[in-house]
Design a protein around this motif. Structure first.
Motif, PDB file in Angstrom:
ATOM      1  N   LEU A  72      -8.532   8.528   3.472  1.00  0.00           N
ATOM      2  CA  LEU A  72      -8.298   7.615   4.596  1.00  0.00           C
ATOM      3  C   LEU A  72      -9.364   7.773   5.672  1.00  0.00           C
ATOM      4  O   LEU A  72      -9.792   6.785   6.287  1.00  0.00           O
ATOM      5  CB  LEU A  72      -6.908   7.871   5.187  1.00  0.00           C
ATOM      6  N   LEU A  77      -0.907   2.723   5.815  1.00  0.00           N
ATOM      7  CA  LEU A  77      -1.216   3.663   4.739  1.00  0.00           C
ATOM      8  C   LEU A  77      -1.229   5.095   5.249  1.00  0.00           C
ATOM      9  O   LEU A  77      -0.764   6.018   4.560  1.00  0.00           O
ATOM     10  CB  LEU A  77      -2.576   3.304   4.131  1.00  0.00           C
ATOM     11  N   ASN A  99       1.392   8.054   3.969  1.00  0.00           N
ATOM     12  CA  ASN A  99       0.948   9.353   3.450  1.00  0.00           C
ATOM     13  C   ASN A  99       1.711  10.505   4.107  1.00  0.00           C
ATOM     14  O   ASN A  99       2.100  11.472   3.445  1.00  0.00           O
ATOM     15  CB  ASN A  99      -0.559   9.514   3.676  1.00  0.00           C
ATOM     16  N   THR A 145       0.836  -1.218   0.000  1.00  0.00           N
ATOM     17  CA  THR A 145       0.000   0.000   0.000  1.00  0.00           C
ATOM     18  C   THR A 145       0.864   1.258   0.000  1.00  0.00           C
ATOM     19  O   THR A 145       0.479   2.282  -0.558  1.00  0.00           O
ATOM     20  CB  THR A 145      -0.952   0.020   1.206  1.00  0.00           C
ATOM     21  N   LEU A 193     -12.229   5.930   4.475  1.00  0.00           N
ATOM     22  CA  LEU A 193     -11.956   4.498   4.583  1.00  0.00           C
ATOM     23  C   LEU A 193     -12.128   4.013   6.013  1.00  0.00           C
ATOM     24  O   LEU A 193     -12.709   2.950   6.259  1.00  0.00           O
ATOM     25  CB  LEU A 193     -10.527   4.218   4.088  1.00  0.00           C
ATOM     26  N   ILE A 245      -4.319  -0.286   7.180  1.00  0.00           N
ATOM     27  CA  ILE A 245      -4.804   1.101   7.104  1.00  0.00           C
ATOM     28  C   ILE A 245      -3.870   2.039   7.864  1.00  0.00           C
ATOM     29  O   ILE A 245      -3.554   3.142   7.395  1.00  0.00           O
ATOM     30  CB  ILE A 245      -6.242   1.194   7.654  1.00  0.00           C
ATOM     31  N   PRO A 260      -7.353   5.360  -1.166  1.00  0.00           N
ATOM     32  CA  PRO A 260      -8.138   4.773  -0.071  1.00  0.00           C
ATOM     33  C   PRO A 260      -9.573   4.465  -0.512  1.00  0.00           C
ATOM     34  O   PRO A 260     -10.166   3.482  -0.048  1.00  0.00           O
ATOM     35  CB  PRO A 260      -8.129   5.858   1.011  1.00  0.00           C
ATOM     36  N   THR A 302     -12.558  10.423  -3.716  1.00  0.00           N
ATOM     37  CA  THR A 302     -13.033   9.325  -2.861  1.00  0.00           C
ATOM     38  C   THR A 302     -14.305   8.707  -3.424  1.00  0.00           C
ATOM     39  O   THR A 302     -14.447   7.473  -3.461  1.00  0.00           O
ATOM     40  CB  THR A 302     -13.307   9.840  -1.433  1.00  0.00           C
TER      41      THR A 302
END
Length: 504
Positions: free
Chosen positions: A126, A364, A368, A66, A129, A361, A314, A263
């Motif tokens: 995110l 990720l 970022n 990711t 997500l 997650i 995401p 998104t």
């Protein structure tokens, strides 16, 4: 929704080990480099890194993949802004306003704005997500071929917005894109169309087209016009590369709008970041008070697509983790990675393997943050490296393009396609034919055809399927509204109305 927070906090405590942090940091840098190379992109980056995950625990392995995925989204903008050669398809829109800023001597600022917008888009995606994945996925699954067809048609109708002052040339470019999209085997029946050589059975490769159109085409124009970039004197001041308060105010709303669009589009299986960037750019141009500045170095035209690009990552993970449906080429490879680690993507994944999902997650989120820092700090390196190699820039761009074209299928056919579309891109630029409508038609037309055929089969030949459901009817009305408003604002329509008023 707040029930997710304890799981996420626990995941951060497990992921934030020195080894994992170094792994995620390196994954982001590798992804950035892969994304910057024309012809590669997320799918190639994840595929190349997958063998390295063998023997890793699932959280570390998925965090690596990711991180590479998010890094490629950051990397595509580098060559798009600096040398007008998009690293991947979503970076096409970045080049439209990023490269003009580079030509004005604002390349560092363009990189800074795009990095900030990318970070904000990634954060927004995110958040969606983390808190809204089950809710969004629950509604996304109800979209069928009729809804997708109307969405694609809505995107195609937006070409009216991209038409500019010469709608006839935009129409010709669109028709050319639609015609090119029909080359190859039909999605539904399998019939082969216009494939004069065996390599065209799968159609003309989109990446080869954009490399030629934007890379080789720009080189030919620059050689003829002897274009020299305004790099300025070498000053290592971060203030020249970081957007100031005025810049941040100017890009704040475009970035937010791009994040929402990215998104939303990323959640839709098969849509992906490319379509998200196109739609965000069109929407931003529509609401802008200075639409004529788009394509000439508009900061809003750079920030909104970059935010959409990173927010789509995401977003595309939402249907993957909750439904087992990949939302893009990159997540299709991620689906294989999940299965490789013994996981079962679908509604039960977040229950049976919650620790792995939340760990991924968390990785990720960390990636970022790392990518924002590394991309900001490396901006002077990118800009001044370009300044040093400026005399040899045309040769380097051509070399990048050839390597990228060869890397698509490891054959010479795509190199010839790149050269052909380089010449076409040069001729289009000389004749002032817009590339936006052509690319948009090339992306959306095959998807629209596929969903149209599926919809007609579902409706047993009846076109009423496009108004049989409330959501489909809303999309149909939106398409009609865009077309009508676009025609009313069209320069030709204005001219006709002026003539009528003059006669009366």
């Amino acid at each position: 929704m707040l029930d997710s927070l304890p799981d996420l906090i626990l995941a951060f405590s497990q992921v934030a080990t020195p080894g994992n942090l170094l792994l995620i940091f390196m994954a982001g840098l590798i992804g950035t480099l892969v994304g910057a190379l024309p012809g590669l992109g997320p799918s190639a980056g994840i595929a190349l890194m997958m063998p390295l995950t063998f023997g890793m625990d699932p959280v570390s392995g998925l965090s690596l993949l990711t991180g590479v995925y998010m890094g490629t989204m950051y990397g595509g903008r580098l060559t798009a802004i600096l040398i007008n050669t998009p690293g991947d398809a979503p970076a096409i829109i970045t080049a439209m306003d990023g490269y003009p800023m580079m030509q004005k001597g604002q390349g560092g600022l363009a990189l800074g704005i795009s990095a900030v917008a990318s970070f904000v888009g990634g954060v927004f995606g995110l958040i969606m997500l983390i808190f809204f994945a089950p809710i969004i996925a629950e509604y996304a699954i109800f979209l069928g071929p009729p809804e997708y067809f109307m969405l694609m048609l809505l995107g195609l109708s937006m070409i009216i917005v991209l038409a500019g002052t010469d709608p006839l040339k935009a129409l010709v470019a669109t028709a050319f894109g639609v015609l090119l999209s029909t080359v190859g085997s039909d999605y539904v029946s399998g019939n082969v169309r216009f494939a004069v050589v065996p390599e065209l059975i799968d159609g003309v490769d989109f990446v080869a087209v954009i490399i030629g159109l934007f890379g080789i085409g720009e080189v030919l124009v620059n050689i003829e016009e002897r274009v020299r970039l305004h790099m300025g004197k070498p000053k290592f001041k971060m203030s020249e590369f970081l957007p100031g308060k005025k810049d941040l105010r100017e890009i704040s709303m475009p970035t937010l709008r791009g994040s929402v669009i990215g998104t939303s589009i990323g959640v839709l299986p098969g849509a992906g970041a490319t379509i998200a960037t196109f739609i965000s750019y069109i929407a931003e141009k529509k609401v802008s008070r200075e639409p004529d500045e788009f394509g000439k170095g508009a900061k809003a035209g750079l920030a909104s697509p970059e935010a959409a690009n990173n927010a789509a990552v995401p977003g595309s993970l939402i249907p993957l983790l909750t439904l087992g449906i990949p939302g893009s080429g990159g997540t299709a490879i991620m689906l294989g990675a999940l299965i490789m680690f013994g996981l079962n993507p679908g509604p039960m994944l977040m229950i049976q393997s919650a620790d792995i999902v939340w760990g991924t997650i968390a990785g990720l989120v960390i990636a970022n943050v790392f990518l924002l820092g590394s991309n900001i700090l490396l901006i002077p390196v990118f800009v001044y490296a370009l300044r040093v190699i400026q005399k040899h820039l045309s040769a380097i761009v051509v070399a990048f393009c050839l390597v990228g074209a060869f890397a698509i299928n490891y054959g010479t056919f795509d190199i010839w396609v790149t050269f052909i579309f380089g010449i076409i891109g040069y001729l289009m630029k000389k004749a002032n034919y817009p590339a936006g409508p052509f690319i948009l038609a090339l992306v959306l037309a095959p998807l629209a055809e596929n969903y149209l055929r599926q919809s007609i089969m579902l409706g047993q030949g009846s076109w009423s399927i496009f108004v049989s459901k409330p959501l489909t009817t809303v999309f149909t009305l939106l398409v009609l509204a865009v077309v009508i408003v676009g025609l009313l604002k069209n320069p030709i329509s204005k001219y006709v109305r002026k003539q009528r008023l003059a006669k009366s």
